[in-house]
Design a protein around this motif. Structure first.
Motif: not given
Length: 151
Positions: A48-51, A54, A58
């Motif tokens: 996902t975008k969060q993965d 991390t 960014r």
């Protein structure tokens, strides 16, 4: 007399050394493009975008249309003496997401893959080719009729 000659020689050597170092090529890096080892942590169809944030951080740019993709751009410029800086290397990593925010595709582009695109052009092209101003002015002499002046 010997001290003056030695001082002059020392100053001349210092100036020569300064002149040689002024013409040294300097490379500068701008931006950030993640390495392949970091991109291996991003799994297409699962991450996902969060993965992604991390694993690789960014992005420097985000897609304009509904945040459809993240773009990481890293460039290397060569500065030499009085010449304008020259871009010698560019890496663009594009990570696209589907509507649910899951990674859809990961692509890497290099400077060789790109094309020069004029984003804005400030030159007005004339549609009259090969005619001078005087020829255009004199060419209109016989093109008027008397009724055009009467109106």
């Amino acid at each position: 007399m010997i001290k003056v000659a030695k001082a002059v020689r020392l100053v001349a050597m210092g100036l020569a050394l300064l002149a040689l170092t002024a013409c040294t090529t300097v490379y500068r890096n701008h931006g950030y493009a993640p390495a392949d080892a970091d991109l291996e942590k991003v799994v297409v169809g699962e991450s996902t975008k969060q993965d992604v944030a991390t694993a690789v951080g960014r992005p420097s740019s985000i897609g304009v249309l509904a945040e459809s993709g993240w773009y990481y751009v890293g460039s290397r410029f060569k500065h030499f003496a009085w010449k304008a800086p020259e871009e010698v290397e560019r890496q663009v990593v594009a990570i696209s997401f589907d509507q649910d925010g899951v990674v859809e595709n990961v692509e890497r582009f290099a400077l060789e893959d790109g094309q020069v695109i004029a984003l804005s052009r400030r030159v007005t092209d004339s549609n009259i080719k090969g005619l001078s101003f005087l020829r255009q002015l004199l060419g209109n002499i016989g093109n008027f009729t008397a009724d055009q002046f009467a109106q």
